[in-house]
Design a protein around this motif. Structure first.
Motif, PDB file in Angstrom:
ATOM      1  N   ASN A 187      19.463  57.502  77.360  1.00 30.38           N
ATOM      2  CA  ASN A 187      20.172  55.995  78.018  1.00 30.38           C
ATOM      3  C   ASN A 187      18.743  55.627  78.680  1.00 30.38           C
ATOM      4  O   ASN A 187      18.700  54.355  78.707  1.00 30.38           O
TER       5      ASN A 187
ATOM      6  N   GLN B 201      21.631  61.308  79.281  1.00 36.74           N
ATOM      7  CA  GLN B 201      21.154  60.380  80.333  1.00 36.74           C
ATOM      8  C   GLN B 201      19.675  60.052  80.171  1.00 36.74           C
ATOM      9  O   GLN B 201      19.170  58.985  80.391  1.00 36.74           O
TER      10      GLN B 201
ATOM     11  N   ARG C 201      16.370  54.171  76.291  1.00 35.88           N
ATOM     12  CA  ARG C 201      16.518  53.161  75.497  1.00 35.88           C
ATOM     13  C   ARG C 201      16.379  51.594  76.363  1.00 35.88           C
ATOM     14  O   ARG C 201      16.189  50.662  75.743  1.00 35.88           O
TER      15      ARG C 201
END
Length: 297
Positions: A244, A241, A247
């Motif tokens: 993510n 997480q 990103r």
């Protein structure tokens, strides 16, 4: 999302990074890992990591943070010294190249700056050419098994410690030093709080505790996350997480790795008689030093 072809260990040993080309010492390590995989691999990662989260709920948020406390009788042979009355009212273990323009502040786990293994890590960072400061953020009130960890944390907040460290950080900057943070467990949360400021150039966190996705969304500098396959405080799903969230941060450089076969505390509070544990901790140190070498200028 990177994934590894290991039966039953889809998360173990995986790395996530935003870097391309170059790489020096890191490139040979990264090239041994597999490239990005999407779709069903992501589903497998999330499913398997959910098991780790279930284990975390069963064993308690802080349980692994308290395992294998340091043996202070192993102290000795330290290259540095303890300095008192530093800016901010801290004392600290100081080692390494005093004249270096690159300073690394190491933030301990709940057991504090006297831990022998942590000081050995500090000495090794100093040998790499950095000026190293390991503050006593707890002012001598380290956690021990006679204390209630939930109550202890309330009066030893890493968020507050980040605020309290501002005079120390400012003093290092006045000396012309660029600053990097290496944080372990409790110190990982301290590190991410510092990463939200403009005061430090780079942060590396090993098996961080109490770090949230919202924290990661606020970081302003390159950040490295070194996690453990069997960590119940920050399980692999949570590291994913973090990745993510990173990103989405197009300009923030990051690197994340899950070390296989180890648990929370593997980088600084490991069994020194276990060759696998020692090797894994040495690898974590090498990753941290490589991250500093790349971004702490």
């Amino acid at each position: 999302m990177a994934t590894c072809k290991q039966p039953d260990l889809p998360v173990a040993g995986c790395c996530y990074n935003t870097r391309s080309g170059g790489g020096g010492a890191r490139s040979s390590v990264v090239q041994s890992l597999l490239s990005t995989a999407m779709g069903s691999a992501a589903a497998v990662l999330l499913l398997c990591a959910s098991v780790a989260l279930a284990a975390a709920a069963a064993t308690g948020q802080h349980s692994q943070c308290l395992q294998n406390p340091p043996d202070l009788s192993l102290r000795g042979g330290e290259a540095g010294k303890v300095v008192s009355d530093l800016p901010g009212g801290f004392r600290a273990y100081v080692t390494g190249a005093d004249g270096s323009s690159r300073a690394v502040l190491l933030a301990s786990d709940v057991f504090g700056f006297e831990a022998p293994t942590l000081r050995k890590i500090a000495d090794k960072v100093g040998e790499a050419g950095y000026f190293v400061v390991v503050p006593d953020f707890f002012h001598g009130d380290f956690y021990d098994t006679t204390k209630n960890i939930s109550e202890w944390i309330k009066s030893h907040s890493p968020v507050q410690a980040a605020k309290d460290s501002k005079p120390l950080i400012a003093a290092l900057k006045r000396e012309g030093k660029s600053i990097g943070i290496g944080g372990y467990c409790w110190g990982g949360k301290f590190g991410v709080e510092m990463a939200k400021t403009n005061d430090v150039k780079v942060v590396s966190m090993s098996h961080p505790a109490t770090v949230t996705v919202d924290d990661i969304k606020e970081v302003k500098c390159p950040i490295e996350i070194l996690g453990a396959q069997n960590d119940t405080s920050t399980p692999p799903k949570l590291v994913y997480q973090f990745v993510n969230a990173l990103r989405q941060r197009k300009r923030i450089q990051y690197f994340a790795k899950i070390f296989p076969g180890v648990a929370h505390g593997f980088a600084c509070r490991y069994n020194t008689t276990d060759p696998f544990a020692v090797k894994t901790a040495e690898q974590a140190l090498a990753y941290m030093l490589d991250w500093f070498n790349k971004y702490l200028k």
